[in-house]
Design a protein around this motif. Structure first.
Motif, PDB file in Angstrom:
ATOM      1  N   CYS A 229      -0.829  -4.325   3.657  1.00  7.32           N
ATOM      2  CA  CYS A 229      -0.884  -3.100   4.429  1.00  7.32           C
ATOM      3  C   CYS A 229      -1.002  -3.561   6.013  1.00  7.32           C
ATOM      4  O   CYS A 229      -2.085  -3.741   6.230  1.00  7.32           O
ATOM      5  N   ASN A 231      -0.957  -1.794   8.406  1.00  6.64           N
ATOM      6  CA  ASN A 231      -1.729  -0.785   9.184  1.00  6.64           C
ATOM      7  C   ASN A 231      -3.315  -0.586   9.000  1.00  6.64           C
ATOM      8  O   ASN A 231      -4.057  -0.383   9.770  1.00  6.64           O
ATOM      9  N   CYS A 247       0.656   2.443   0.884  1.00 10.27           N
ATOM     10  CA  CYS A 247      -0.839   1.889   0.878  1.00 10.27           C
ATOM     11  C   CYS A 247      -1.560   2.805   0.293  1.00 10.27           C
ATOM     12  O   CYS A 247      -1.620   4.270   0.662  1.00 10.27           O
ATOM     13  N   CYS A 250      -4.253   4.188   3.597  1.00  7.30           N
ATOM     14  CA  CYS A 250      -3.878   5.053   4.649  1.00  7.30           C
ATOM     15  C   CYS A 250      -2.659   5.840   4.298  1.00  7.30           C
ATOM     16  O   CYS A 250      -2.385   6.429   4.985  1.00  7.30           O
TER      17      CYS A 250
HETATM   18 ZN   LIG Z   1      -2.810   1.086   4.777  1.00  6.97          ZN
END
Ligand SMILES: [Zn+2]
Length: 319
Positions: A229, A231, A247, A250
């Motif tokens: 991920c 992010n 994910c 998140c």
């Molecule tokens: Zn994530």
């Protein structure tokens, strides 16, 4: 005319992929971080010097090669930061992006950099590199029966670096001095080639470009598997459910992350992947699901049934 443009070096692309995939506690993690910083710094310096070339109307007919790579007759590679080809001379340039002060000891063939803090280190010596490249170009010119003088110089890309005790020849100067250096070279070397000779030589040089492979030799076991991920700064492995990568931390859903992971696989392991290798690396248990994922990508396949593998293209991120 620019014949060969400068591209992001493979080494940078591959080490960036590696740092996404290497455990932060890996014994070489900081080594690769530092290595990447150095590579990027050098690349930025080369770009800075490249810009100087486009403000030289007096160059007339010429060809430029940025990051010229060629293999010599002994099977060893040469990587020249810049090659300029004119009717008057051929110029080879080494670009150095160094902060601090540099001094060169000719007897010892040693380039020393002194940082503002006073610490010293030894850097790759660009003068010997230039001599080695010069010998190669001399051999190429004599093979083609072309008589053309070879000029060479070291250019400092960092305007704040201090050039200390250095030899007079080959010259070493700041990027801002490149234009006056070129003018001097044009004055001291009269035009030697016809346009067709110049074109022939340019064509020869371009057709002999051999891009070096960059291999890290990192064992697969040290590379973290799965779709990571973005992010979460590549620290979390995404899960696959009903056609979607998401994910668990998140909640982000991303197809791009999957393509990025495939690209990492291509850069760090292989550009070929079998269904079984795919399931292992991407944590997809079902053979049916992985077949579906792979076939949706419209990848070129080689072989059939068990031996079949898919080829991951260089432009996989744009699929
Ligand atoms: Zn994530």
């Amino acid at each position: 005319m620019l014949l060969l443009d400068r591209k992001t070096p493979k080494s940078i692309i591959i080490i960036e992929a590696l740092l996404r995939r290497l455990d932060a506690n890996d014994r070489d993690f900081t080594y690769f971080q530092d290595y990447l910083t150095r590579l990027k710094y050098g690349y930025e310096g080369e770009h800075r010097v490249d810009r100087e070339w486009f403000e030289m109307p007096y160059l007339n007919e010429h060809y430029l090669f940025f990051n010229y790579e060629i293999e010599n007759e002994f099977g060893f590679s040469h990587q020249v930061d810049t090659v300029l080809l004119t009717k008057h001379f051929l110029l080879i340039l080494e670009v150095k992006n160094i902060s601090g002060r540099v001094d060169y000891d000719e007897q010892k063939h040693q380039l020393t950099r002194t940082r503002p803090t006073g610490t010293e280190d030894i850097l790759t010596n660009p003068f010997d590199q230039l001599h080695r490249h010069e010998e190669l170009f001399q051999r190429i010119l004599s093979k083609l029966k072309i008589f053309l003088p070879i000029e060479k110089a070291v250019v400092m890309a960092n305007p704040s670096s201090i050039i200390g005790n250095v030899p007079k020849s080959p010259p070493i100067f700041h990027a801002s001095g490149l234009r006056s250096f070129i003018k001097k070279c044009l004055v001291r070397n009269e035009s030697k080639l016809t346009t067709s000779q110049l074109d022939k030589l340019a064509k020869y040089l371009l057709s002999n470009v051999v891009t070096r492979d960059f291999d890290l030799n990192i064992s697969v076991e040290r590379i973290r598997k799965g779709v990571l991920c973005e992010n979460c700064n590549y620290s979390v492995v995404m899960t696959y459910k009903r056609g979607i990568w998401s994910c668990p931390q998140c909640g982000v859903q991303s197809r791009k992350a999957f393509l990025r992971a495939l690209d990492d696989y291509r850069l760090l392991i292989s550009d070929r992947i079998t269904n079984q290798e795919f399931r292992e690396f991407f944590h997809v248990e079902s053979m049916y699901a992985s077949s579906k994922i792979l076939s949706r990508l419209n990848l070129k396949t080689v072989g059939n049934k068990k031996g079949r593998y898919y080829i991951i293209p260089e432009d996989i991120l744009n699929r």
